[in-house]
Design an enzyme around this catalytic site. Structure first.
Site, PDB file in Angstrom:
ATOM      1  N   CYS A  92      89.778  20.219  65.631  1.00  0.00           N
ATOM      2  CA  CYS A  92      90.054  20.721  64.280  1.00  0.00           C
ATOM      3  C   CYS A  92      90.638  22.133  64.249  1.00  0.00           C
ATOM      4  O   CYS A  92      91.082  22.590  63.194  1.00  0.00           O
ATOM      5  CB  CYS A  92      88.786  20.670  63.442  1.00  0.00           C
ATOM      6  SG  CYS A  92      88.188  18.994  63.126  1.00  0.00           S
ATOM      7  N   HIS A 123      89.178  25.650  57.274  1.00  0.00           N
ATOM      8  CA  HIS A 123      89.216  24.248  57.695  1.00  0.00           C
ATOM      9  C   HIS A 123      88.258  23.464  56.814  1.00  0.00           C
ATOM     10  O   HIS A 123      87.127  23.888  56.561  1.00  0.00           O
ATOM     11  CB  HIS A 123      88.816  24.140  59.163  1.00  0.00           C
ATOM     12  CG  HIS A 123      88.550  22.738  59.612  1.00  0.00           C
ATOM     13  ND1 HIS A 123      89.456  21.722  59.454  1.00  0.00           N
ATOM     14  CD2 HIS A 123      87.447  22.180  60.195  1.00  0.00           C
ATOM     15  CE1 HIS A 123      88.939  20.593  59.924  1.00  0.00           C
ATOM     16  NE2 HIS A 123      87.735  20.847  60.378  1.00  0.00           N
ATOM     17  N   ASN A 152      87.944  15.422  55.802  1.00  0.00           N
ATOM     18  CA  ASN A 152      88.351  16.218  56.968  1.00  0.00           C
ATOM     19  C   ASN A 152      89.500  15.493  57.671  1.00  0.00           C
ATOM     20  O   ASN A 152      89.290  14.489  58.343  1.00  0.00           O
ATOM     21  CB  ASN A 152      87.163  16.399  57.909  1.00  0.00           C
ATOM     22  CG  ASN A 152      87.510  17.237  59.134  1.00  0.00           C
ATOM     23  OD1 ASN A 152      88.668  17.579  59.362  1.00  0.00           O
ATOM     24  ND2 ASN A 152      86.506  17.567  59.938  1.00  0.00           N
TER      25      ASN A 152
END
Length: 337
Positions: free
Chosen positions: A115, A255, A285
């Site tokens: 990520c 994020h 996500n």
């Protein structure tokens, strides 16, 4: 004059199919209230269809980026694709995207840092600009997370979605663009967040498929604890090092992993929710797609000179923060005409 790498345009793409919390209620033992209270996610987009890989979304995002900026694909010098779900082991998904959009002059490669990948790729691409090596660098963040998610595992299937974003980096001599960075990794985090099979250590086999080892494995509590502390701390570190305060930070670009992690990072930096880019409720996500999707969604609210703090955390563990001064005011989107 010092050359910095400035973002001069953004593009994005998410698939049409929307997987809602209500649909997930029919697939696993969960509820909309349970998902929202723990993650902040209401829905996520899923790429459907045969032979539809991450590059499909990356191509769409880059095509939109080029249409909005008026840049010819043949003028791109470098294209980096940050992805955890490449189309193939090789060639690189970046190669596939470059060929499809007509970036015939560009050299291209993938970057894998879970990520944190888009943030790493943005920092890497910026080096080619600030050293004067290249004039136009495209950084893509794209993932088809649905391809590695076990939809019988309620701990992970509620979190992830598919999507892509892309930015154009160009030289700037007016003090705009990427001004500071702090990037970290710690391989001891492997045990808490990984995919057990599919790599060279444990290649695909009938056994690995039967054991469902080709999906995301996550020990949620350990990952959450590490993410809350490190993502928040590094964002605060970069802010303080550059003399930024709650008043002078215009936007936090976190994020989009979990609403509680985002809130903890904002609290650590000392800013209110009105300055936090948030779209996790819409996309979940998307791994490498989260940050560029935020920039695309908030593009019309950004102003030249705005101070942005980007922060991310991912498997590895990987984490870090960037200080970016926005380089342009909103402009009409010709692709929407």
């Amino acid at each position: 004059m010092k050359i910095t790498a400035a973002i001069t345009g953004v593009g994005s793409y998410v698939p049409d199919y929307v997987l809602t919390n209500q649909e997930l209620e029919t697939m696993v033992d969960t509820t909309d209230e349970w998902i929202m209270s723990r993650t902040g996610i209401k829905e996520r987009h899923i790429l459907k269809g045969e032979d539809q890989g991450t590059s499909v979304m990356g191509i769409k995002a880059v095509e939109q980026l080029l249409a909005k900026t008026g840049v010819a694909a043949s003028d791109i010098d470098l294209l980096i694709c940050a992805t955890t779900t490449p189309d193939l082991v090789f060639p690189a998904t970046a190669n596939i995207i470059s060929a499809a959009v007509g970036a015939t002059k560009a050299f291209s490669f993938d970057m894998q840092a879970a990520c944190s990948g888009f943030m790493y790729a943005l920092a890497t691409g910026s080096q080619f600009i600030s050293t004067g090596t290249y004039k136009k660098v495209v950084v893509v963040g794209a993932d088809k997370m649905s391809s590695i998610i076990d939809y019988t595992d309620r701990a992970t299937c509620i979190i992830f979605g598919d999507g892509a974003g892309a930015v154009l980096l160009e030289p700037n001599t007016d003090g705009l663009g990427l001004l500071d960075q702090e990037l970290h990794s710690d391989g001891h985090g492997e045990q808490y967040l990984h995919q057990k099979a599919g790599g060279s250590r444990r290649p695909p086999s009938a056994e690995t498929v039967a054991k469902r080892e080709h999906y995301v494995y996550q020990e949620g509590a350990a990952v959450f604890k590490f993410a809350v502390k490190n993502m928040a701390d590094v964002a605060a570190q970069v802010s303080e090092r550059n003399g930024l305060t709650a008043d002078t930070i215009d936007w936090l670009v976190p994020h989009q992993a979990n609403k509680r992690i985002i809130d903890a990072t904002a609290n650590r930096v000392g800013i209110g929710p009105e300055k936090v880019m948030l779209n996790i409720h819409r996309y979940g996500n998307t791994t490498n797609g989260t940050i560029p999707l935020c920039l695309a969604d908030y593009e019309q609210k950004l102003r030249k000179g705005d101070n942005l703090i980007i922060a991310a955390f991912g498997g590895g563990f990987t984490w870090g923060s960037l200080y970016l001064k926005w380089a342009y005011d909103p402009k009409p989107d010709p692709s929407a005409a």
